[in-house]
Write a protein that holds these residues in place. Structure first.
Motif, short mmCIF file in Angstrom:
data_model
loop_
_atom_site.label_atom_id
_atom_site.label_comp_id
_atom_site.label_asym_id
_atom_site.label_seq_id
_atom_site.Cartn_x
_atom_site.Cartn_y
_atom_site.Cartn_z
N LYS A 1 0.85 -1.19 0.00
CA LYS A 1 0.00 0.00 0.00
C LYS A 1 0.89 1.25 0.00
N LEU A 2 0.63 2.11 -0.95
CA LEU A 2 1.35 3.38 -1.02
C LEU A 2 0.39 4.50 -0.61
N LEU A 3 0.73 5.20 0.47
CA LEU A 3 -0.05 6.35 0.92
C LEU A 3 0.63 7.63 0.46
N ILE A 4 -0.14 8.51 -0.18
CA ILE A 4 0.31 9.86 -0.48
C ILE A 4 -0.49 10.77 0.44
N HIS A 5 0.17 11.50 1.32
CA HIS A 5 -0.58 12.20 2.37
C HIS A 5 0.05 13.55 2.70
N GLN A 6 -0.80 14.38 3.32
CA GLN A 6 -0.38 15.72 3.72
C GLN A 6 -1.39 16.27 4.73
N SER A 7 -0.98 16.45 5.96
CA SER A 7 -1.75 17.15 7.00
C SER A 7 -3.20 16.67 7.10
N GLY A 8 -3.41 15.36 7.04
CA GLY A 8 -4.75 14.81 7.19
C GLY A 8 -5.44 14.44 5.90
N LYS A 9 -4.91 14.88 4.77
CA LYS A 9 -5.45 14.47 3.47
C LYS A 9 -4.62 13.29 2.98
N LEU A 10 -5.27 12.30 2.37
CA LEU A 10 -4.52 11.15 1.91
C LEU A 10 -5.17 10.49 0.70
N LYS A 11 -4.35 9.83 -0.05
CA LYS A 11 -4.79 9.02 -1.18
C LYS A 11 -3.99 7.73 -1.16
N THR A 12 -4.59 6.66 -1.67
CA THR A 12 -4.01 5.33 -1.53
C THR A 12 -3.87 4.64 -2.87
N ILE A 13 -2.74 3.96 -3.06
CA ILE A 13 -2.54 3.08 -4.22
C ILE A 13 -2.14 1.71 -3.69
N ASN A 14 -2.84 0.66 -4.09
CA ASN A 14 -2.51 -0.71 -3.75
C ASN A 14 -1.87 -1.37 -4.96
N PHE A 15 -0.79 -2.11 -4.73
CA PHE A 15 -0.12 -2.77 -5.85
C PHE A 15 0.65 -3.99 -5.35
N THR A 16 1.12 -4.79 -6.29
CA THR A 16 1.96 -5.96 -5.99
C THR A 16 3.15 -5.97 -6.92
N PHE A 17 4.23 -6.65 -6.51
CA PHE A 17 5.36 -6.91 -7.39
C PHE A 17 5.04 -8.19 -8.17
#
Length: 803
Positions: free
Chosen positions: A297-313
């Motif tokens: 899971k990759l979280l892109i976040h800033q001061s309470g705002k966030l977006k998520t990307i799920n991936f596999t190798f």
């Protein structure tokens, strides 16, 4: 072959912020941790080096980190001065309006020459470990060594000591390798950041090479002028690597690289594309055998705002994700990679400049009138209102070295663990070069200051409220019963009013902005409606804890051009002349000095006869040309001929404060009035006085003078900690505007509040000190949240502008 997963990202993007997966622990904890909004403060100081007799002028700005707008939640700005050990010297409370406050501190006899710190904070900030307080180092040169020659800028004994320190410092450097994401993984590509600083914490240029155990050169690297840089590196398993580094083209040192992990994941970010961010995760074949098919899971976040990307190798040892910058947050973003157990394994900060709008403030000279220069200011590239402050100093000034601009204070400082050198540099242009250098800076910062252990286990609690003014809690003790309301007299920031009491005769008044040495007064009404003094309990609720600053760096030396000079006692002339105290007592018949000349109206000093004829104020008003309509506590006053189109309501001015309606005069006894002025023209207030002006002044002594009557009509209380009154800026009276001391450390002007609107030009007045070039340091924020930090140089000899 590495594939670009732009399409994969666009598919995943549709689920950003929607967490319907089985395990939502990370997102839920993150959202809860930032549930309480963060506010950050910035102080724009007029300079950072001060002379005895000058004032520290400042403008404070409050910022909502999550919404990236001016923060208006708090109006109480606590601002203090602290000595070099962090001990409180002075502190005052300043009123914020629309997210900004202004004020000043005098450099008086409290100060001796040396280093001080100014700190700005709010009560709300105490809820967080990562407090958003603003701290800035300042230097003071007081008159404690005034007999020394002004021309001597450095004391010889100090010089010898500082030279010794300088020589020691030249041989003391700190070199750090800082892998992108936090660690180095063998048999795959890694991006390695590095930085080198001297003993003063300043970056210095460095270059070097990496060698393997066979002393073979593997790669080279080179820093920028601030001592930071990066290089690609693909180490082999079970190998040690050494670097040979040349510092500032002089000294060579040898240093081993950090430990290399045989298994793991590395990250390389490419942030140079204008429209997209490329995130590349790399691993080796040994690691891939264990993680292939596992969910990351990759979280892109800033001061309470966030977006998520799920991936596999699932397609080899690399994973590349292309992210459109329009879909991530403005300013600093944090990416954190979580493993299948939702544990953070690497983190990286980067800056998204796509939505950063550059607002330009144009400054030009208009004219010179006597000893005043007229400047004009106009904004470009924005359609909204802008609030700025301007410090005006000689071009040669050596007195303005703030640690942060408003941009770096709000965009950079909240996310970093430690201090960085010259952070405002990265935002002067924010062109491709500065964006590249800013990206390297963020790479070398490692993980952000927000601890994931705290995010999971230590959520902030709302124990400290947003403070808006002063809260008063009180209770009327005598009379013990029968009092259902109190009259509260007008103060500088509040009109007079009646307040209702609870059944036990208690009350709470919130949002009071009492100024220093200002009292608040209460009266109750007896059966005849006359003011009487109550016996009361009154408590002021306002945060006023003496504090110290902890964790200040133990600096080896300060700049030679700050405190290592002295000033003569007569360099700044005080605005007053000290005289021997002479007390003269004169008995004189009391006069009504405030009695005005009213051409179209009436002035009435209230006597017992006035009270007998007009028991209520409205009786007097109705007898002097107005129509009064009363009903259920509401009061309307109109000019005569109410059926004509010219009927209007007069403006009521009560104890000097204009009111929005006349309701306070409902059943208001004339026994409580000292004087009334009726001005039927009302020209003093322009269009607001079209129906005339009625000025009512309450009594301070009883109308009925009896031996057994209370000599005071009110209960009076002074707040122990109240708001400092903001002064109007004044230019110190320097004895010479041509001296080098003035050119380096003097002040020309300080304009704390300039409101710029679309297509409007503002004219500003600046004292003419006969200085050929002046520098304007401009800081501010627009209503849309765009930040402004600019430096302008004006050439008065040619009336043009240089940037």
């Amino acid at each position: 072959m590495i594939k670009n997963y732009t399409l994969l990202f666009l598919f995943l993007l549709s689920s950003f912020g929607v967490f319907g997966q089985k395990n939502q622990k990370v997102e839920d904890n993150y959202t809860t941790y930032f549930n309480l909004p963060r506010e950050t403060l910035h102080l724009h100081l007029n300079k950072t080096t001060y002379l005895s007799g000058e004032e520290i002028w400042f403008k404070g700005y409050a910022y909502d980190q999550k919404n990236q707008l001016t923060s208006k939640a708090t109006t109480n700005f606590n601002i203090g001065i602290y000595d070099a050990d962090g001990k409180e010297v002075k502190k005052a409370l300043f009123k914020g309006e629309n997210g900004a406050a202004k004020g000043n501190f005098l450099i008086d006899s409290t100060f001796v020459s040396g280093t001080y710190y100014i700190k700005a904070s709010t009560n709300w900030m105490k809820n967080f470990n990562d407090e958003g307080a603003y701290i800035q180092k300042i230097e003071v040169s007081a008159n404690d060594n005034a007999n020394k020659d002004v021309s001597e800028t450095v004391d010889p004994s100090n010089t010898e000591k500082l030279v010794t320190i300088e020589k020691t410092a030249q041989n003391s450097y700190d070199f750090q390798f800082l892998p992108e994401g936090g660690h180095i993984v063998s048999n795959t590509k890694n991006n390695i950041g590095f930085k080198v600083t001297n003993a003063y914490g300043k970056g210095v240029k460095a270059s070097g090479s990496i060698y393997n155990e066979k002393n073979e050169e593997i790669t080279t690297f080179k820093s920028n002028a601030l001592g930071i840089g990066k290089f690609l590196f693909q180490p082999k398993s079970n190998q040690k690597y050494t670097s040979k580094i040349t510092i500032d083209s002089r000294e060579t040192i040898t240093q081993e690289l950090p430990m290399i992990k045989n298994q793991g994941i590395s990250v390389i970010i490419n942030n140079l594309f204008p429209e997209k961010l490329i995130v590349k995760f790399n691993t080796n074949t040994e690691t891939l055998k264990k993680i292939e098919g596992l969910n990351y899971k990759l979280l892109i976040h800033q001061s309470g705002k966030l977006k998520t990307i799920n991936f596999t190798f699932d397609e080899g040892t690399s994973k590349t994700i292309s992210i459109p910058k329009t879909n991530i947050f403005k300013g600093v973003n944090i990416i954190t990679l979580f493993d299948e157990n939702e544990q953070p394994i690497l983190e990286r900060l980067f800056f998204n400049a796509l939505a950063i709008k550059k607002t330009d403030i144009a400054i030009s000279t208009l004219n010179t009138i006597n000893d005043t220069i007229l400047l004009s200011a106009k904004q470009f590239n924005t359609n909204t209102e802008t609030n700025i402050s301007i410090s005006i100093l000689p071009e040669e000034t050596e007195s303005y070295y703030p640690d942060h601009s408003i941009i770096s204070s709000f965009f950079l400082k909240p996310y970093l663990k430690g201090t960085i050198e010259n952070p405002s540099y990265y935002f002067t242009k924010l062109d491709r070069k500065q964006q590249y250098e800013l990206d390297i800076l963020l790479l070398t910062q490692g993980w952000s200051k927000y601890s994931w252990n705290d995010i999971f286990k230590n959520h902030p609690q709302n124990n400290h409220a947003f403070e808006n003014g002063i809260t008063i809690r009180g209770k009327v003790n005598l009379p013990a019963s029968g009092v259902d309301k109190l009259f509260v007299y007008a103060t500088k920031n509040h009109p007079a009013q009646f307040i209702d009491l609870n059944k036990d005769q208690s009350f709470i008044i919130k949002n009071l902005y009492l100024e220093e040495d200002e009292s608040i007064r209460f009266s109750y009404l007896d059966k005849k409606g006359a003011f009487k003094k109550p016996a009361m309990y009154v408590a002021f609720n306002i945060t006023n804890n003496q504090e110290s600053i902890v964790g200040l760096e133990n600096e080896i030396a300060t700049k030679l051009n700050t405190t290592n000079f002295t000033i003569s006692e007569d360099f700044i002339t005080p605005d007053y002349e000290q005289l021997n105290a002479i007390v003269i007592e004169v008995k004189k018949e009391k006069e009504d000095k405030d009695k005005p000349i009213v051409l179209f109206g009436k002035y009435q000093k209230v006597t017992m006869d006035t009270y007998t004829r007009y028991p209520f104020v409205t009786d007097y008003i109705e007898n002097n040309g107005y129509r009064v309509i009363e009903g259920f506590g509401d009061l309307t006053i109109l000019t005569r001929n109410p059926f004509s189109s010219g009927a209007a309501s007069p403006l009521i001015v009560f104890d000097g404060v204009p009111l929005s309606n006349a309701n306070i005069l409902y059943k208001f006894s004339m026994a409580n009035v000292e004087k009334i002025i009726i001005d039927k023209l009302g020209s003093e207030f322009g269009s607001r006085g079209a129906g005339g002006v009625i000025k009512v002044y309450t009594r301070t002594t009883p109308l009925i003078d009896e031996a057994n009557y209370e000599t005071q009509l009110f209960n009076e209380n002074t707040a122990p900690y109240a708001f400092s009154t903001a002064k109007e800026f004044y230019t110190p009276k320097y004895n010479s505007y041509s001296s080098n001391l003035f050119k380096k450390y003097g002040v020309i002007s300080w304009i704390p509040e300039v409101i710029l609107k679309k297509d409007e030009t503002i004219v500003m007045k600046v004292p003419d000190t006969k200085t050929k070039f002046i520098t304007l340091y401009i800081e501010g924020i627009t209503k849309e949240g765009y930040l402004i930090s600019q430096k302008k140089i004006v050439d008065f000899s040619k009336h043009n502008l240089r940037k």
